[in-house]
Design an enzyme around this catalytic site. Sequence first.
Site, short mmCIF file in Angstrom:
data_model
loop_
_atom_site.label_atom_id
_atom_site.label_comp_id
_atom_site.label_asym_id
_atom_site.label_seq_id
_atom_site.Cartn_x
_atom_site.Cartn_y
_atom_site.Cartn_z
N ASP A 31 45.22 -10.89 2.27
CA ASP A 31 44.65 -12.21 1.99
C ASP A 31 45.49 -12.89 0.91
OD1 ASP A 31 41.47 -13.33 2.59
OD2 ASP A 31 42.65 -14.38 1.07
N ASP A 53 50.55 -14.49 1.40
CA ASP A 53 50.32 -15.77 2.07
C ASP A 53 51.00 -15.69 3.43
OD1 ASP A 53 50.35 -18.37 3.01
OD2 ASP A 53 50.68 -19.25 1.04
N ASN A 80 42.87 -12.92 11.54
CA ASN A 80 41.62 -13.63 11.30
C ASN A 80 41.77 -14.80 10.34
OD1 ASN A 80 38.53 -13.84 10.69
ND2 ASN A 80 39.49 -13.34 8.72
N ARG A 142 36.84 -32.46 14.31
CA ARG A 142 37.62 -31.24 14.10
C ARG A 142 38.96 -31.36 14.86
NH1 ARG A 142 33.64 -30.76 11.47
NH2 ARG A 142 32.24 -28.97 11.24
N TYR A 145 41.83 -29.00 13.84
CA TYR A 145 41.31 -27.64 13.97
C TYR A 145 41.23 -27.24 15.46
CZ TYR A 145 38.21 -23.61 13.23
OH TYR A 145 37.68 -22.34 13.21
N PRO A 181 31.25 -18.43 3.82
CA PRO A 181 31.56 -19.41 2.77
C PRO A 181 32.24 -20.67 3.31
CG PRO A 181 32.10 -17.22 2.01
CD PRO A 181 31.71 -17.07 3.45
N1 LIG Z 1 32.82 -19.67 10.09
C1 LIG Z 1 32.84 -20.20 11.29
O1 LIG Z 1 31.93 -20.94 11.70
C2 LIG Z 1 33.97 -19.89 12.25
C3 LIG Z 1 33.78 -20.16 13.61
C4 LIG Z 1 34.81 -19.87 14.51
C5 LIG Z 1 35.99 -19.34 14.06
N2 LIG Z 1 36.16 -19.10 12.73
C6 LIG Z 1 37.45 -18.55 12.31
O2 LIG Z 1 37.23 -17.31 11.68
C7 LIG Z 1 38.24 -17.07 10.72
C8 LIG Z 1 37.62 -16.69 9.38
O3 LIG Z 1 36.76 -17.74 8.99
P1 LIG Z 1 35.65 -17.57 7.84
O4 LIG Z 1 34.49 -18.39 8.25
O5 LIG Z 1 35.45 -16.14 7.52
O6 LIG Z 1 36.39 -18.34 6.64
P2 LIG Z 1 36.52 -18.00 5.07
O7 LIG Z 1 37.04 -19.27 4.48
O8 LIG Z 1 35.25 -17.42 4.56
O9 LIG Z 1 37.66 -16.88 5.03
C9 LIG Z 1 39.01 -17.15 5.36
C10 LIG Z 1 39.91 -16.21 4.59
O10 LIG Z 1 41.28 -16.49 4.97
C11 LIG Z 1 42.06 -16.45 3.78
N3 LIG Z 1 43.28 -17.26 3.95
C12 LIG Z 1 43.37 -18.60 4.05
N4 LIG Z 1 44.66 -18.98 4.09
C13 LIG Z 1 45.40 -17.84 4.02
C14 LIG Z 1 46.79 -17.59 4.02
N5 LIG Z 1 47.69 -18.59 4.07
N6 LIG Z 1 47.23 -16.30 3.94
C15 LIG Z 1 46.33 -15.28 3.86
N7 LIG Z 1 44.99 -15.47 3.86
C16 LIG Z 1 44.53 -16.73 3.94
C17 LIG Z 1 41.15 -17.04 2.71
O11 LIG Z 1 41.60 -16.73 1.39
C18 LIG Z 1 39.82 -16.41 3.06
O12 LIG Z 1 39.64 -15.17 2.41
C19 LIG Z 1 39.10 -18.34 10.69
O13 LIG Z 1 40.26 -18.17 11.48
C20 LIG Z 1 38.20 -19.39 11.31
O14 LIG Z 1 38.93 -20.43 11.94
C21 LIG Z 1 35.19 -19.36 11.81
#
Ligand SMILES: NC(=O)c1ccc[n+]([C@@H]2O[C@H](COP(=O)([O-])OP(=O)(O)OC[C@H]3O[C@@H](n4cnc5c(N)ncnc54)[C@H](O)[C@@H]3O)[C@@H](O)[C@H]2O)c1
Length: 244
Positions: A31, A53, A80, A142, A145, A181
């Site tokens: 992360d 990153d 992810n 979106r 996205y 979050p």
């Molecule tokens: N929450 C939802 O409703 C939802 C729905 C569908 C898909 N998703 C997808 O699920 C995945 C996770 O989402 P989430 O809801 O847990 O979000 P989140 O914001 O809680 O977690 C995302 C994590 O990715 C890390 N991150 C961001 N940029 C980064 C980078 N450049 N390098 C390394 N790490 C990085 C962040 O620090 C964070 O820990 C995403 O790909 C999101 O598009 C989420």
Amino acid sequence: MAVLVTGAGSGIGRAIAERFVRDGHEVIGVDVSAAGLAGTAAAAGSMHTVECDIRDERAVIELFAELDRSGRAVSVLINNAGIGTAATIVATTVEQWQSMFDVNCLGMFLMCRAALARMLPAGAGVIVNVSSVAGLVGLRERAAYCASKSAVIGLTRAIAVDHASDGIRCNAIAPGTVDTPWVDRILSDKPDKEQARRDMERRQLTGRMGTAQEVAAGVAFLASPEASYMNGSVLIMDGGMTAV
Ligand SMILES: NC(=O)c1ccc[n+]([C@@H]2O[C@H](COP(=O)([O-])OP(=O)(O)OC[C@H]3O[C@@H](n4cnc5c(N)ncnc54)[C@H](O)[C@@H]3O)[C@@H](O)[C@H]2O)c1
């Protein structure tokens, strides 16, 4: 044999890391947030963490070189990490578009490329890419996205086509709205947060958001030998959102 999870510091990634640790796998959590990783490591128990990153080509190359040096062979890659912005195309800036594609697509490409360079000589490997229902249907406000998550599905299928004969499986998962979050951040600038949350919940036929643990269960299935006949597929896990 290790499972590498990107975005392991929060939400769905944290739940995926916890799930694989619980199932007895060696887990490498990656992360950009050191604090997030520390929180996941504390919750999961035993896991190796690397601050990286994924948008940074050199950082990704160094990440895998370091794993090579420490004898950690990644047999399962869970892409992810992702970011999102709530905006129509008219309201989207070039910076927002670029940063979404940098994390959601470029970062995923760099991670897949580095992992495949090790999986191909081994003749085996599994990749699971986290897309979204936004990659399958249009969601309001979106635009960038949706475009980036459609690209995730395209990349997933291309990897499956190129490398099925090399012993590689690559699938995507498309979650609906998941209570993480991320959702709290989207709601934070809404004038009536409770109403906005209810509206997001109502998008699912179940009338509730999914949990990160439910998505982690889908990812664990796709990564497991139980899913040995799935390749280039998209597992939709959305509480019925796209059935309408
Ligand atoms: N929450 C939802 O409703 C939802 C729905 C569908 C898909 N998703 C997808 O699920 C995945 C996770 O989402 P989430 O809801 O847990 O979000 P989140 O914001 O809680 O977690 C995302 C994590 O990715 C890390 N991150 C961001 N940029 C980064 C980078 N450049 N390098 C390394 N790490 C990085 C962040 O620090 C964070 O820990 C995403 O790909 C999101 O598009 C989420």
